[in-house]
Design a protein around this motif. Structure first.
Motif, PDB file in Angstrom:
ATOM      1  N   MET A  81      -0.557  12.441 -11.653  1.00 44.78           N
ATOM      2  CA  MET A  81      -0.389  12.383 -10.200  1.00 44.78           C
ATOM      3  C   MET A  81      -0.987  11.104  -9.626  1.00 44.78           C
ATOM      4  O   MET A  81      -0.367  10.421  -8.804  1.00 44.78           O
ATOM      5  CB  MET A  81      -1.006  13.627  -9.557  1.00 44.78           C
ATOM      6  CG  MET A  81      -0.249  14.889  -9.875  1.00 44.78           C
ATOM      7  SD  MET A  81      -1.081  16.383  -9.254  1.00 44.78           S
ATOM      8  CE  MET A  81       0.030  17.643  -9.885  1.00 44.78           C
ATOM      9  N   ALA A  82      -2.184  10.767 -10.061  1.00 45.71           N
ATOM     10  CA  ALA A  82      -2.848   9.558  -9.555  1.00 45.71           C
ATOM     11  C   ALA A  82      -2.071   8.306  -9.925  1.00 45.71           C
ATOM     12  O   ALA A  82      -1.841   7.425  -9.089  1.00 45.71           O
ATOM     13  CB  ALA A  82      -4.277   9.481 -10.089  1.00 45.71           C
ATOM     14  N   TYR A  83      -1.654   8.205 -11.183  1.00 46.02           N
ATOM     15  CA  TYR A  83      -0.933   7.015 -11.634  1.00 46.02           C
ATOM     16  C   TYR A  83       0.440   6.899 -10.978  1.00 46.02           C
ATOM     17  O   TYR A  83       0.974   5.805 -10.820  1.00 46.02           O
ATOM     18  CB  TYR A  83      -0.795   7.029 -13.165  1.00 46.02           C
ATOM     19  CG  TYR A  83      -0.515   5.662 -13.728  1.00 46.02           C
ATOM     20  CD1 TYR A  83      -1.518   4.703 -13.792  1.00 46.02           C
ATOM     21  CD2 TYR A  83       0.750   5.325 -14.180  1.00 46.02           C
ATOM     22  CE1 TYR A  83      -1.265   3.438 -14.290  1.00 46.02           C
ATOM     23  CE2 TYR A  83       1.015   4.061 -14.681  1.00 46.02           C
ATOM     24  CZ  TYR A  83      -0.003   3.118 -14.735  1.00 46.02           C
ATOM     25  OH  TYR A  83       0.259   1.868 -15.229  1.00 46.02           O
ATOM     26  N   SER A  84       0.982   8.044 -10.559  1.00 44.17           N
ATOM     27  CA  SER A  84       2.276   8.050  -9.865  1.00 44.17           C
ATOM     28  C   SER A  84       2.136   7.765  -8.375  1.00 44.17           C
ATOM     29  O   SER A  84       3.137   7.727  -7.662  1.00 44.17           O
ATOM     30  CB  SER A  84       2.970   9.403 -10.062  1.00 44.17           C
ATOM     31  OG  SER A  84       3.255   9.629 -11.423  1.00 44.17           O
ATOM     32  N   GLY A  85       0.904   7.598  -7.894  1.00 44.57           N
ATOM     33  CA  GLY A  85       0.683   7.324  -6.474  1.00 44.57           C
ATOM     34  C   GLY A  85       0.760   8.549  -5.592  1.00 44.57           C
ATOM     35  O   GLY A  85       0.965   8.444  -4.385  1.00 44.57           O
ATOM     36  N   MET A  86       0.585   9.717  -6.194  1.00 40.41           N
ATOM     37  CA  MET A  86       0.633  10.955  -5.429  1.00 40.41           C
ATOM     38  C   MET A  86      -0.704  11.229  -4.747  1.00 40.41           C
ATOM     39  O   MET A  86      -1.714  10.611  -5.071  1.00 40.41           O
ATOM     40  CB  MET A  86       1.010  12.123  -6.351  1.00 40.41           C
ATOM     41  CG  MET A  86       2.419  12.025  -6.893  1.00 40.41           C
ATOM     42  SD  MET A  86       2.807  13.266  -8.150  1.00 40.41           S
ATOM     43  CE  MET A  86       2.618  14.772  -7.215  1.00 40.41           C
ATOM     44  N   ILE A  87      -0.697  12.138  -3.802  1.00 37.20           N
ATOM     45  CA  ILE A  87      -1.888  12.567  -3.085  1.00 37.20           C
ATOM     46  C   ILE A  87      -2.195  13.987  -3.538  1.00 37.20           C
ATOM     47  O   ILE A  87      -1.361  14.883  -3.391  1.00 37.20           O
ATOM     48  CB  ILE A  87      -1.637  12.556  -1.559  1.00 37.20           C
ATOM     49  CG1 ILE A  87      -1.177  11.170  -1.105  1.00 37.20           C
ATOM     50  CG2 ILE A  87      -2.869  13.013  -0.801  1.00 37.20           C
ATOM     51  CD1 ILE A  87      -0.433  11.181   0.211  1.00 37.20           C
ATOM     52  N   VAL A  88      -3.380  14.196  -4.106  1.00 42.79           N
ATOM     53  CA  VAL A  88      -3.755  15.527  -4.589  1.00 42.79           C
ATOM     54  C   VAL A  88      -4.347  16.319  -3.425  1.00 42.79           C
ATOM     55  O   VAL A  88      -5.248  15.841  -2.728  1.00 42.79           O
ATOM     56  CB  VAL A  88      -4.738  15.445  -5.767  1.00 42.79           C
ATOM     57  CG1 VAL A  88      -5.172  16.831  -6.220  1.00 42.79           C
ATOM     58  CG2 VAL A  88      -4.089  14.689  -6.933  1.00 42.79           C
ATOM     59  N   ALA A  89      -3.822  17.522  -3.231  1.00 38.56           N
ATOM     60  CA  ALA A  89      -4.224  18.369  -2.100  1.00 38.56           C
ATOM     61  C   ALA A  89      -5.359  19.302  -2.492  1.00 38.56           C
ATOM     62  O   ALA A  89      -5.144  20.337  -3.093  1.00 38.56           O
ATOM     63  CB  ALA A  89      -3.037  19.192  -1.617  1.00 38.56           C
TER      64      ALA A  89
END
Length: 192
Positions: A142-150
């Motif tokens: 998720m982090a490497y994909s540029g996502m925001i973890v909720a």
């Protein structure tokens, strides 16, 4: 309408991971978020071969189209939020989840970061150990994909099918995370 895709990496389609994911989805549904579940169990999700064809083709797909991965990539690309769930298998994610992460991650990266700014939540169920490394594998994707973890990742304890339902703290965390995910999706609204 806001949409969340939940991908269950467990070979048991109706096992503890599915049950815990559904507690997150329940809260999202209560907040008016459209949800969909996809099961990797029973579907081949081979690992990445580093053939680099996705980098040449730039069509948002893996060159191997004989399994569920490209369908998952499409659903993940269309969704506003992504839940990844995996039980702990030898202190990490299942082979099916790892295959999805490796191939979808590479396809996303070379196609202008297909998953960037999507809201993500990792979910895992363990028997005794391995939750941290399993969550880290999904959170690193998720982090490497540029996502925001909720919020907090969701962890449950259980072994026999259905036993995760006795983990009151895990169930409570799943509901809290579902509420946090819905709130974050609403706060972000339409974004590009």
């Amino acid at each position: 309408m806001t949409k969340v895709i939940a991908i269950n990496g467990s070979p048991r389609r109706e096992g503890n991971t599915a049950l815990l994911i559904r507690h997150v989805l329940e809260e999202l549904g209560n907040e008016g978020v459209d949800t969909e579940e996809v099961n990797l169990g029973g579907n081949v999700a081979r690992g990445c071969t580093a053939c680099m064809q996705c980098m040449e083709n730039l069509d948002g797909h893996c060159v191997f189209d004989d399994d569920i991965v490209n369908a998952c990539i499409d659903k993940m690309g269309e969704a506003d939020g992504i839940i990844l769930g995996s039980p702990v298998y030898f202190l990490d994610v299942t082979a099916e989840m790892k295959g999805l992460i490796d191939r979808a991650g590479f396809v996303s990266m070379v196609n202008r970061d297909l998953f960037r700014r999507k809201v993500g939540v990792p979910v895992t169920v363990m028997r005794r150990a391995g939750a941290i490394s399993t969550l880290n594998t999904m959170m690193n994707f998720m982090a490497y994909s540029g996502m925001i973890v909720a919020g907090k990742p969701v962890t449950g304890v259980g072994h026999e099918v259905g036993s995760v339902q006795k983990d009151e703290e895990g169930i409570r965390r799943a509901h809290d995370t579902g509420k946090n995910m819905a709130w974050l999706l609403n706060a972000l609204g339409n974004r590009s």
